[in-house]
Design a protein around this motif. Sequence first.
Motif, PDB file in Angstrom:
ATOM      1  N   GLY A  42      -3.863 -67.949-139.760  1.00  0.00           N
ATOM      2  CA  GLY A  42      -4.639 -68.883-140.175  1.00  0.00           C
ATOM      3  C   GLY A  42      -5.086 -70.082-139.038  1.00  0.00           C
ATOM      4  O   GLY A  42      -4.958 -71.271-138.955  1.00  0.00           O
ATOM      5  N   ALA A  43      -5.163 -68.702-137.905  1.00  0.00           N
ATOM      6  CA  ALA A  43      -5.754 -69.712-136.414  1.00  0.00           C
ATOM      7  C   ALA A  43      -6.968 -69.896-136.283  1.00  0.00           C
ATOM      8  O   ALA A  43      -7.570 -69.234-137.690  1.00  0.00           O
ATOM      9  CB  ALA A  43      -4.921 -68.160-135.199  1.00  0.00           C
ATOM     10  N   GLN A  44      -7.827 -70.852-136.183  1.00  0.00           N
ATOM     11  CA  GLN A  44      -9.671 -71.222-136.321  1.00  0.00           C
ATOM     12  C   GLN A  44      -9.690 -70.472-134.825  1.00  0.00           C
ATOM     13  O   GLN A  44      -9.480 -70.241-134.175  1.00  0.00           O
ATOM     14  CB  GLN A  44      -9.720 -72.085-136.715  1.00  0.00           C
ATOM     15  N   LEU A  45     -11.114 -69.957-135.305  1.00  0.00           N
ATOM     16  CA  LEU A  45     -11.988 -69.567-133.328  1.00  0.00           C
ATOM     17  C   LEU A  45     -12.620 -70.719-133.092  1.00  0.00           C
ATOM     18  O   LEU A  45     -13.191 -71.103-133.966  1.00  0.00           O
ATOM     19  CB  LEU A  45     -12.553 -67.979-133.492  1.00  0.00           C
ATOM     20  N   GLN A  46     -12.668 -70.914-131.795  1.00  0.00           N
ATOM     21  CA  GLN A  46     -13.635 -71.762-130.726  1.00  0.00           C
ATOM     22  C   GLN A  46     -14.400 -71.307-130.182  1.00  0.00           C
ATOM     23  O   GLN A  46     -14.449 -69.980-128.996  1.00  0.00           O
ATOM     24  CB  GLN A  46     -12.881 -72.557-130.222  1.00  0.00           C
ATOM     25  N   VAL A  47     -16.025 -70.812-130.377  1.00  0.00           N
ATOM     26  CA  VAL A  47     -16.905 -69.662-129.434  1.00  0.00           C
ATOM     27  C   VAL A  47     -17.657 -70.854-128.570  1.00  0.00           C
ATOM     28  O   VAL A  47     -18.323 -72.349-128.670  1.00  0.00           O
ATOM     29  CB  VAL A  47     -17.769 -69.024-130.495  1.00  0.00           C
ATOM     30  N   GLU A  48     -17.134 -70.562-127.281  1.00  0.00           N
ATOM     31  CA  GLU A  48     -17.726 -71.729-126.020  1.00  0.00           C
ATOM     32  C   GLU A  48     -18.883 -70.643-125.703  1.00  0.00           C
ATOM     33  O   GLU A  48     -19.030 -69.622-125.053  1.00  0.00           O
ATOM     34  CB  GLU A  48     -17.072 -71.865-125.003  1.00  0.00           C
ATOM     35  N   PRO A  66      -1.645 -73.869-134.396  1.00  0.00           N
ATOM     36  CA  PRO A  66      -0.479 -75.113-134.169  1.00  0.00           C
ATOM     37  C   PRO A  66      -0.093 -75.041-132.654  1.00  0.00           C
ATOM     38  O   PRO A  66       0.637 -76.349-132.572  1.00  0.00           O
ATOM     39  CB  PRO A  66       0.298 -74.270-135.390  1.00  0.00           C
ATOM     40  N   VAL A  67       0.412 -73.927-132.569  1.00  0.00           N
ATOM     41  CA  VAL A  67       0.659 -74.855-130.983  1.00  0.00           C
ATOM     42  C   VAL A  67       0.321 -74.887-129.609  1.00  0.00           C
ATOM     43  O   VAL A  67       0.723 -75.121-128.665  1.00  0.00           O
ATOM     44  CB  VAL A  67       2.618 -73.205-130.456  1.00  0.00           C
ATOM     45  N   GLY A  68      -1.289 -74.233-129.886  1.00  0.00           N
ATOM     46  CA  GLY A  68      -2.099 -74.698-128.563  1.00  0.00           C
ATOM     47  C   GLY A  68      -3.030 -74.061-128.786  1.00  0.00           C
ATOM     48  O   GLY A  68      -3.849 -72.961-129.903  1.00  0.00           O
ATOM     49  N   GLN A  69      -4.183 -74.306-128.121  1.00  0.00           N
ATOM     50  CA  GLN A  69      -4.983 -73.205-128.049  1.00  0.00           C
ATOM     51  C   GLN A  69      -5.545 -72.405-126.739  1.00  0.00           C
ATOM     52  O   GLN A  69      -4.689 -72.414-125.958  1.00  0.00           O
ATOM     53  CB  GLN A  69      -6.762 -73.676-127.274  1.00  0.00           C
ATOM     54  N   LEU A  70      -5.753 -70.935-127.107  1.00  0.00           N
ATOM     55  CA  LEU A  70      -4.853 -69.710-126.234  1.00  0.00           C
ATOM     56  C   LEU A  70      -6.332 -69.147-126.067  1.00  0.00           C
ATOM     57  O   LEU A  70      -7.195 -69.170-126.967  1.00  0.00           O
ATOM     58  CB  LEU A  70      -3.998 -68.161-127.057  1.00  0.00           C
ATOM     59  N   THR A  71      -7.119 -68.401-124.793  1.00  0.00           N
ATOM     60  CA  THR A  71      -7.895 -68.863-124.527  1.00  0.00           C
ATOM     61  C   THR A  71      -7.352 -67.146-123.406  1.00  0.00           C
ATOM     62  O   THR A  71      -7.113 -67.150-122.344  1.00  0.00           O
ATOM     63  CB  THR A  71      -8.663 -69.123-123.411  1.00  0.00           C
ATOM     64  N   ARG A  77      -8.626 -51.489-112.551  1.00  0.00           N
ATOM     65  CA  ARG A  77     -10.360 -52.416-111.910  1.00  0.00           C
ATOM     66  C   ARG A  77     -10.388 -53.203-112.971  1.00  0.00           C
ATOM     67  O   ARG A  77     -11.947 -54.115-113.566  1.00  0.00           O
ATOM     68  CB  ARG A  77     -11.620 -50.399-112.410  1.00  0.00           C
ATOM     69  N   TRP A  78      -9.598 -54.013-114.153  1.00  0.00           N
ATOM     70  CA  TRP A  78      -9.888 -55.398-114.707  1.00  0.00           C
ATOM     71  C   TRP A  78      -8.475 -56.006-114.504  1.00  0.00           C
ATOM     72  O   TRP A  78      -6.983 -55.651-114.028  1.00  0.00           O
ATOM     73  CB  TRP A  78      -9.710 -54.753-115.714  1.00  0.00           C
ATOM     74  N   MET A  79      -8.784 -57.091-114.285  1.00  0.00           N
ATOM     75  CA  MET A  79      -7.456 -58.036-114.854  1.00  0.00           C
ATOM     76  C   MET A  79      -7.870 -59.385-116.400  1.00  0.00           C
ATOM     77  O   MET A  79      -9.087 -59.217-116.042  1.00  0.00           O
ATOM     78  CB  MET A  79      -7.798 -59.243-112.951  1.00  0.00           C
ATOM     79  N   LEU A  80      -6.826 -58.692-116.800  1.00  0.00           N
ATOM     80  CA  LEU A  80      -6.594 -59.725-117.791  1.00  0.00           C
ATOM     81  C   LEU A  80      -5.912 -61.045-117.797  1.00  0.00           C
ATOM     82  O   LEU A  80      -5.024 -61.032-116.640  1.00  0.00           O
ATOM     83  CB  LEU A  80      -5.945 -59.207-118.719  1.00  0.00           C
ATOM     84  N   ARG A  81      -6.743 -62.178-118.165  1.00  0.00           N
ATOM     85  CA  ARG A  81      -6.302 -63.688-117.973  1.00  0.00           C
ATOM     86  C   ARG A  81      -6.229 -64.171-119.190  1.00  0.00           C
ATOM     87  O   ARG A  81      -6.969 -64.450-120.032  1.00  0.00           O
ATOM     88  CB  ARG A  81      -7.053 -64.716-116.718  1.00  0.00           C
ATOM     89  N   GLY A  82      -5.064 -64.995-119.612  1.00  0.00           N
ATOM     90  CA  GLY A  82      -5.295 -65.406-120.238  1.00  0.00           C
ATOM     91  C   GLY A  82      -4.072 -67.220-119.938  1.00  0.00           C
ATOM     92  O   GLY A  82      -3.143 -67.156-118.648  1.00  0.00           O
ATOM     93  N   VAL A  83      -4.685 -68.203-120.211  1.00  0.00           N
ATOM     94  CA  VAL A  83      -4.483 -69.226-120.525  1.00  0.00           C
ATOM     95  C   VAL A  83      -3.830 -70.167-121.638  1.00  0.00           C
ATOM     96  O   VAL A  83      -4.851 -69.640-123.211  1.00  0.00           O
ATOM     97  CB  VAL A  83      -5.581 -70.044-119.858  1.00  0.00           C
ATOM     98  N   VAL A  84      -2.821 -71.054-121.672  1.00  0.00           N
ATOM     99  CA  VAL A  84      -2.906 -71.822-123.609  1.00  0.00           C
ATOM    100  C   VAL A  84      -2.389 -73.693-123.049  1.00  0.00           C
ATOM    101  O   VAL A  84      -1.660 -73.804-121.652  1.00  0.00           O
ATOM    102  CB  VAL A  84      -2.148 -71.047-124.797  1.00  0.00           C
ATOM    103  N   ALA A  85      -3.290 -74.116-123.935  1.00  0.00           N
ATOM    104  CA  ALA A  85      -3.252 -75.365-123.830  1.00  0.00           C
ATOM    105  C   ALA A  85      -2.748 -76.001-125.110  1.00  0.00           C
ATOM    106  O   ALA A  85      -3.560 -76.007-125.789  1.00  0.00           O
ATOM    107  CB  ALA A  85      -3.679 -76.158-123.476  1.00  0.00           C
TER     108      ALA A  85
END
Length: 210
Positions: free
Chosen positions: A62-68, A83-88, A148-156
């Motif tokens: 049910g999630a929607q994708l928004q491409v920047e 429904p609980v926020g935008q995850l990136t 050799r990588w870092m993964l960063r997530g943010v939810v608004a």
Amino acid sequence: MGLFGRRKRKDEEPVVEVDEPVDVEDLDEVDRADGPYDETEAPDDEFPRLDLGSMRVPVPDGAQLQVEMDPAGPVRAVHILTPVGQLTLNAYAAPKSGGLWREVCGELAEQLRGDGATVRSHAGDWGQELSAALGEVALRFIGVDGPRWMLRGVVAGPPELAETSTEALRAMLRSTVVVRGTQPMPVRTPLQIDLPQAIAEHIAQAGQQT
């Protein structure tokens, strides 16, 4: 997909106000046994993930994708609207020694304070997390250091759903696979995001119609 199930926690997470860049030397070592995974250790679980080239990300039903898009053409980010926020999620090249998130976290806290946000530091599943209140939006930032990588997530999302949205972000990070590749890259270089062909074609067609 059970992405938003709340995982039981043994203790309430420690919270401290952030007035200076945060020293997290006393936090536990990062444990990625349950994810996120490097491509060399990805589980054979047949869990549905969206292939974005440098990341394979679980997307809840049910999630929607928004491409920047970057003005120069490359994909800057793919936002997952729920429904609980935008995850990136974004992945970056990191040094072999690790510890990039620790540096970024202090810089991010300073930047958020400069934007007028109220910032707090939390001890989370992989070390330090940041929460920020900016106007009517609650933000949560979580970073994980990998090989050799870092993964960063943010939810608004709305403040009243901050706890639920944070658990959703942790769950998404936990099931993500990072594809770093072997090529040398400067530290902090964003790993390239490649859209699946169907999504890329849809965006191209929409651009032609405008």
